[in-house]
Design a protein around this motif. Structure first.
Motif, mmCIF file in Angstrom:
data_model
loop_
_atom_site.group_PDB
_atom_site.id
_atom_site.type_symbol
_atom_site.label_atom_id
_atom_site.label_comp_id
_atom_site.label_asym_id
_atom_site.label_seq_id
_atom_site.Cartn_x
_atom_site.Cartn_y
_atom_site.Cartn_z
ATOM 1 N N GLY A 74 126.434 86.771 -4.648
ATOM 2 C CA GLY A 74 125.525 87.840 -4.237
ATOM 3 C C GLY A 74 124.203 87.769 -4.981
ATOM 4 O O GLY A 74 123.135 87.987 -4.396
ATOM 5 N N GLN A 75 124.268 87.459 -6.274
ATOM 6 C CA GLN A 75 123.048 87.324 -7.081
ATOM 7 C C GLN A 75 122.177 86.192 -6.547
ATOM 8 O O GLN A 75 120.966 86.351 -6.387
ATOM 9 C CB GLN A 75 123.410 87.056 -8.544
ATOM 10 C CG GLN A 75 122.216 86.947 -9.475
ATOM 11 C CD GLN A 75 121.515 88.267 -9.651
ATOM 12 O OE1 GLN A 75 122.140 89.261 -10.003
ATOM 13 N NE2 GLN A 75 120.220 88.306 -9.401
ATOM 14 N N ALA A 76 122.791 85.061 -6.248
ATOM 15 C CA ALA A 76 122.043 83.911 -5.732
ATOM 16 C C ALA A 76 121.431 84.230 -4.373
ATOM 17 O O ALA A 76 120.267 83.895 -4.102
ATOM 18 C CB ALA A 76 122.960 82.694 -5.631
ATOM 19 N N ARG A 77 122.198 84.881 -3.521
ATOM 20 C CA ARG A 77 121.708 85.233 -2.184
ATOM 21 C C ARG A 77 120.557 86.232 -2.269
ATOM 22 O O ARG A 77 119.557 86.111 -1.565
ATOM 23 C CB ARG A 77 122.863 85.817 -1.369
ATOM 24 C CG ARG A 77 122.514 86.146 0.035
ATOM 25 C CD ARG A 77 122.379 84.856 0.867
ATOM 26 N NE ARG A 77 121.960 85.228 2.188
ATOM 27 C CZ ARG A 77 120.702 85.165 2.608
ATOM 28 N NH1 ARG A 77 119.754 84.696 1.827
ATOM 29 N NH2 ARG A 77 120.382 85.564 3.815
ATOM 30 N N LEU A 78 120.699 87.209 -3.156
ATOM 31 C CA LEU A 78 119.643 88.210 -3.341
ATOM 32 C C LEU A 78 118.360 87.543 -3.820
ATOM 33 O O LEU A 78 117.269 87.842 -3.326
ATOM 34 C CB LEU A 78 120.103 89.286 -4.328
ATOM 35 C CG LEU A 78 119.116 90.417 -4.611
ATOM 36 C CD1 LEU A 78 118.753 91.183 -3.337
ATOM 37 C CD2 LEU A 78 119.709 91.367 -5.657
ATOM 38 N N GLU A 79 118.462 86.618 -4.753
ATOM 39 C CA GLU A 79 117.276 85.908 -5.248
ATOM 40 C C GLU A 79 116.617 85.090 -4.148
ATOM 41 O O GLU A 79 115.392 85.025 -4.058
ATOM 42 C CB GLU A 79 117.636 85.020 -6.448
ATOM 43 C CG GLU A 79 117.918 85.796 -7.711
ATOM 44 C CD GLU A 79 116.786 86.740 -8.112
ATOM 45 O OE1 GLU A 79 115.592 86.360 -7.989
ATOM 46 O OE2 GLU A 79 117.093 87.872 -8.527
ATOM 47 N N GLU A 80 117.430 84.477 -3.299
ATOM 48 C CA GLU A 80 116.903 83.696 -2.180
ATOM 49 C C GLU A 80 116.122 84.610 -1.215
ATOM 50 O O GLU A 80 115.014 84.275 -0.786
ATOM 51 C CB GLU A 80 118.071 83.028 -1.457
ATOM 52 C CG GLU A 80 117.679 82.122 -0.320
ATOM 53 C CD GLU A 80 118.896 81.504 0.359
ATOM 54 O OE1 GLU A 80 118.804 80.307 0.692
ATOM 55 O OE2 GLU A 80 119.920 82.192 0.559
ATOM 56 N N ARG A 120 114.847 87.610 -1.911
ATOM 57 C CA ARG A 120 113.660 88.131 -2.606
ATOM 58 C C ARG A 120 112.512 87.127 -2.569
ATOM 59 O O ARG A 120 111.360 87.487 -2.337
ATOM 60 C CB ARG A 120 113.990 88.458 -4.064
ATOM 61 C CG ARG A 120 114.697 89.756 -4.265
ATOM 62 C CD ARG A 120 114.989 89.948 -5.736
ATOM 63 N NE ARG A 120 115.627 91.222 -5.996
ATOM 64 C CZ ARG A 120 116.354 91.459 -7.058
ATOM 65 N NH1 ARG A 120 116.556 90.515 -7.975
ATOM 66 N NH2 ARG A 120 116.896 92.651 -7.235
ATOM 67 N N ALA A 121 112.819 85.861 -2.816
ATOM 68 C CA ALA A 121 111.777 84.827 -2.806
ATOM 69 C C ALA A 121 111.140 84.730 -1.425
ATOM 70 O O ALA A 121 109.912 84.635 -1.297
ATOM 71 C CB ALA A 121 112.369 83.481 -3.222
ATOM 72 N N SER A 122 111.958 84.784 -0.384
ATOM 73 C CA SER A 122 111.449 84.726 0.977
ATOM 74 C C SER A 122 110.587 85.944 1.291
ATOM 75 O O SER A 122 109.528 85.838 1.915
ATOM 76 C CB SER A 122 112.626 84.625 1.949
ATOM 77 O OG SER A 122 112.165 84.617 3.275
ATOM 78 N N ARG A 123 111.017 87.111 0.841
ATOM 79 C CA ARG A 123 110.257 88.337 1.084
ATOM 80 C C ARG A 123 108.961 88.359 0.277
ATOM 81 O O ARG A 123 107.944 88.862 0.760
ATOM 82 C CB ARG A 123 111.119 89.557 0.787
ATOM 83 C CG ARG A 123 112.212 89.724 1.825
ATOM 84 C CD ARG A 123 113.097 90.903 1.553
ATOM 85 N NE ARG A 123 114.074 91.030 2.629
ATOM 86 C CZ ARG A 123 114.780 92.116 2.863
ATOM 87 N NH1 ARG A 123 114.633 93.177 2.097
ATOM 88 N NH2 ARG A 123 115.644 92.148 3.860
ATOM 89 N N ARG A 124 108.987 87.816 -0.925
ATOM 90 C CA ARG A 124 107.739 87.709 -1.706
ATOM 91 C C ARG A 124 106.731 86.852 -0.955
ATOM 92 O O ARG A 124 105.541 87.165 -0.898
ATOM 93 C CB ARG A 124 108.012 87.113 -3.087
ATOM 94 C CG ARG A 124 108.490 88.114 -4.109
ATOM 95 C CD ARG A 124 108.458 87.548 -5.526
ATOM 96 N NE ARG A 124 109.350 86.419 -5.711
ATOM 97 C CZ ARG A 124 110.642 86.523 -6.054
ATOM 98 N NH1 ARG A 124 111.185 87.702 -6.247
ATOM 99 N NH2 ARG A 124 111.372 85.445 -6.210
ATOM 100 N N GLU A 125 107.231 85.757 -0.365
ATOM 101 C CA GLU A 125 106.348 84.881 0.404
ATOM 102 C C GLU A 125 105.753 85.631 1.595
ATOM 103 O O GLU A 125 104.569 85.497 1.896
ATOM 104 C CB GLU A 125 107.117 83.640 0.869
ATOM 105 C CG GLU A 125 106.234 82.581 1.474
ATOM 106 C CD GLU A 125 106.989 81.306 1.842
ATOM 107 O OE1 GLU A 125 106.421 80.522 2.623
ATOM 108 O OE2 GLU A 125 108.124 81.107 1.374
ATOM 109 N N LEU A 126 106.571 86.439 2.274
ATOM 110 C CA LEU A 126 106.063 87.237 3.391
ATOM 111 C C LEU A 126 105.006 88.231 2.913
ATOM 112 O O LEU A 126 103.960 88.398 3.548
ATOM 113 C CB LEU A 126 107.209 87.981 4.093
ATOM 114 C CG LEU A 126 106.797 88.924 5.224
ATOM 115 C CD1 LEU A 126 106.112 88.154 6.353
ATOM 116 C CD2 LEU A 126 108.012 89.687 5.745
ATOM 117 N N MET A 127 105.266 88.888 1.788
ATOM 118 C CA MET A 127 104.286 89.850 1.255
ATOM 119 C C MET A 127 102.982 89.140 0.890
ATOM 120 O O MET A 127 101.884 89.672 1.111
ATOM 121 C CB MET A 127 104.848 90.585 0.025
ATOM 122 C CG MET A 127 106.030 91.506 0.319
ATOM 123 S SD MET A 127 105.682 92.810 1.507
ATOM 124 C CE MET A 127 106.555 92.194 2.948
ATOM 125 N N ALA A 128 103.084 87.930 0.355
ATOM 126 C CA ALA A 128 101.882 87.156 0.029
ATOM 127 C C ALA A 128 101.093 86.831 1.301
ATOM 128 O O ALA A 128 99.861 86.948 1.325
ATOM 129 C CB ALA A 128 102.255 85.875 -0.716
#
Length: 166
Positions: A111-117, A119-127
């Motif tokens: 779950g931690q690994a999936r959440l980080e994945e 989050r990284a994708s969502r950060r890219e979208l926010m950027a």
């Protein structure tokens, strides 16, 4: 909790109309994309799962009641939303360290690994969404959106069960 007429008459109706419309558009677009991010993990985690995993990550293991209270939702809703997360191995049910009869929910390593994945994708979208914005503009937007969400939460919390803010 209805708003008193004096509050709405003191504010410019055009601004309030624009605000409510833009919030509705935002909600629709957010739901359409689930703000899922970009790339391989685009649209692969629903809002409820993301919020539950995020809360467990930030606050650590907790029981269903504590999780529900922290999220401002009913325990039965949390139980229903957590079940598929447990089934897919993203969340573990473990015994409470002080009371072995009680069960706590905990983010699993998967779950931690999936959440980080995600989050990284969502950060890219926010950027991408804020490309061309200054750092100050991003900070101001975050501050105002946080303030807006807090106000919505306070209004929701003050309402009797089953009531709406309209």
């Amino acid at each position: 909790m209805p708003i008193s007429p004096d509050v709405t008459t003191q504010l410019a109706p055009g601004v309030l109309d624009t605000l409510q419309h833009q919030v509705a558009v935002f909600a629709r677009r957010a739901e359409q994309t689930r703000l899922g991010g970009v790339g391989r993990v685009h649209n692969t985690m629903d809002r409820a799962a993301y919020l539950l995993l995020n809360r467990l990550d930030q606050e650590g293991p907790m029981g269903v009641k504590a999780l529900a209270a922290g999220m401002g939702i009913d325990s039965s809703t949390v139980t229903r939303q957590v079940a598929p997360l447990v089934d897919t191995g993203l969340v573990k049910r473990t015994s409470h360290p002080e009371d072995g009869r009680a069960v706590v929910l905990q983010l699993s390593p998967r779950g931690q690994a999936r959440l980080e994945e995600v989050r990284a994708s969502r950060r890219e979208l926010m950027a991408l969404c804020t490309d061309g914005w200054s750092e100050d503009e991003r900070d101001i937007f975050c501050s105002l959106l946080t303030r807006f969400n807090s106000a919505l939460s306070e209004i929701h919390t003050a309402l009797p069960p089953g009531a709406s803010a309209s």
